[in-house]
Motif scaffolding. Structure first.
Motif, PDB file in Angstrom:
ATOM      1  N   LEU A  57       0.858  -1.171   0.000  1.00  0.00           N
ATOM      2  CA  LEU A  57       0.000   0.000   0.000  1.00  0.00           C
ATOM      3  C   LEU A  57       0.898   1.225   0.000  1.00  0.00           C
ATOM      4  O   LEU A  57       1.586   1.505   0.980  1.00  0.00           O
ATOM      5  N   LEU A  58       0.917   1.934  -1.132  1.00  0.00           N
ATOM      6  CA  LEU A  58       1.793   3.097  -1.285  1.00  0.00           C
ATOM      7  C   LEU A  58       1.067   4.380  -0.891  1.00  0.00           C
ATOM      8  O   LEU A  58      -0.156   4.434  -0.860  1.00  0.00           O
ATOM      9  N   GLY A  59       1.852   5.412  -0.648  1.00  0.00           N
ATOM     10  CA  GLY A  59       1.277   6.708  -0.332  1.00  0.00           C
ATOM     11  C   GLY A  59       1.047   6.886   1.156  1.00  0.00           C
ATOM     12  O   GLY A  59       1.362   6.019   1.972  1.00  0.00           O
ATOM     13  N   TYR A 167      -8.704   7.895  -1.131  1.00  0.00           N
ATOM     14  CA  TYR A 167      -9.259   6.595  -1.475  1.00  0.00           C
ATOM     15  C   TYR A 167      -8.121   5.686  -1.929  1.00  0.00           C
ATOM     16  O   TYR A 167      -7.016   6.145  -2.224  1.00  0.00           O
ATOM     17  N   ILE A 168      -8.407   4.382  -1.956  1.00  0.00           N
ATOM     18  CA  ILE A 168      -7.391   3.413  -2.371  1.00  0.00           C
ATOM     19  C   ILE A 168      -7.584   3.080  -3.843  1.00  0.00           C
ATOM     20  O   ILE A 168      -8.636   2.576  -4.239  1.00  0.00           O
ATOM     21  N   ARG A 169      -6.594   3.391  -4.638  1.00  0.00           N
ATOM     22  CA  ARG A 169      -6.610   2.985  -6.046  1.00  0.00           C
ATOM     23  C   ARG A 169      -6.003   1.585  -6.120  1.00  0.00           C
ATOM     24  O   ARG A 169      -4.839   1.372  -5.820  1.00  0.00           O
ATOM     25  N   THR A 187      -4.675   7.603  -2.696  1.00  0.00           N
ATOM     26  CA  THR A 187      -4.723   8.731  -3.628  1.00  0.00           C
ATOM     27  C   THR A 187      -5.604   9.834  -3.058  1.00  0.00           C
ATOM     28  O   THR A 187      -6.713   9.586  -2.587  1.00  0.00           O
ATOM     29  N   LYS A 188      -5.095  11.065  -3.095  1.00  0.00           N
ATOM     30  CA  LYS A 188      -5.849  12.208  -2.580  1.00  0.00           C
ATOM     31  C   LYS A 188      -6.897  12.662  -3.609  1.00  0.00           C
ATOM     32  O   LYS A 188      -6.675  12.591  -4.820  1.00  0.00           O
ATOM     33  N   LYS A 189      -8.013  13.130  -3.096  1.00  0.00           N
ATOM     34  CA  LYS A 189      -9.084  13.640  -3.943  1.00  0.00           C
ATOM     35  C   LYS A 189      -9.583  14.949  -3.352  1.00  0.00           C
ATOM     36  O   LYS A 189      -9.779  15.049  -2.144  1.00  0.00           O
ATOM     37  N   MET A 190      -9.752  15.957  -4.208  1.00  0.00           N
ATOM     38  CA  MET A 190     -10.230  17.261  -3.761  1.00  0.00           C
ATOM     39  C   MET A 190     -11.507  17.615  -4.515  1.00  0.00           C
ATOM     40  O   MET A 190     -11.495  17.710  -5.749  1.00  0.00           O
TER      41      MET A 190
END
Length: 248
Positions: A57-59, A167-169, A187-190
């Protein structure tokens, strides 16, 4: 007579040899078919795998991994205090995955507080100013199913709000082709929202959307867009436009 017996014996022996040769041939043919079929089957992604390290799990789950000086306002009083419901000048950061605010009380002492217990957090941002992150439950409408905070980019008659989430891609590794990534990634979401009063609505920035939203000041907004040319896809461009509208 002897010749006849010899001839019949010869025929029988030849027939047996031919049958044995045919059996050997069929066995080899069958073996080849099996090998060929097996070769094709092992190209099926469900039957084999490629050796290599397992996926990770990256990020990271943080809006910003850097600790920023901040003030935290709680919904309830702290501990046994009858007056204090806030902390001032403490290092904080937002965990978007766990929906927590991390507060560093010492070099190795980190406290995590659920966002549901916090009304807002004021903290330094990467743009050289201070941002207020207000609990999404301070708004209604499209804010109802959300968790976490809205960053208030502009406030007034019309609030411009940014909702950060993570969220997890999922990994897209294809075993058969040995391509893609084995790793899941945070992954960030705005997402943009606007609010009149406390009624929030999801917003997709663009000229037409802005003119519909600010229809009561349409002429002034059209003139502003023409002369100032703010980038309606950028944070600063939208902030400038909403700040102008809120002054009209």
């Amino acid at each position: 007579m002897r010749f006849l017996v010899f001839f019949i014996g010869f025929i029988a022996t030849s027939a047996n040899a031919f049958a044995q040769a045919q059996t050997d041939y069929m066995t080899q043919t069958t073996r080849d078919r099996i090998n060929f079929t097996t070769l094709n089957s092992t190209n099926n992604a469900t039957l084999f795998s490629i050796k290599g390290p397992a996926g990770q799990l990256l990020g990271d789950p943080y809006l910003d991994t850097t600790w920023q000086a901040g003030n935290v306002k709680f919904y309830t009083k702290l501990g046994l205090s009858l007056t204090t419901d806030s902390l001032a000048g403490v290092p904080v950061r937002l965990d978007l995955s766990a929906n927590e605010v991390e507060i560093r009380a010492g070099a190795k002492d980190i406290r995590a507080v659920k966002t549901t217990a916090i009304r807002y957090v004021d903290m330094n941002n990467a743009f050289g100013s201070v941002s207020r992150f207000l609990n999404v439950h301070e708004y209604q409408g499209d804010a109802n199913p959300l968790t976490g905070f809205f960053e208030q980019i502009a406030t007034g008659k019309l609030d411009l709000l940014l909702h950060p989430s993570v969220y997890i891609r999922k990994a897209n590794y294809n075993v058969a082709l040995n391509s893609g990534s084995k790793d899941d990634e945070l992954t960030k979401k705005m997402d943009w929202y606007v609010a009149r009063g406390k009624q929030a609505t999801k917003f997709s920035p663009g000229k037409r959307a802005v003119l519909d939203l600010m229809a009561d000041k349409k002429e002034q907004i059209e003139a502003f867009l023409k002369t100032e040319k703010p980038d309606l896809k950028s944070r600063q461009g939208l902030r400038t436009l909403f700040a102008y509208y809120n002054k009209l």
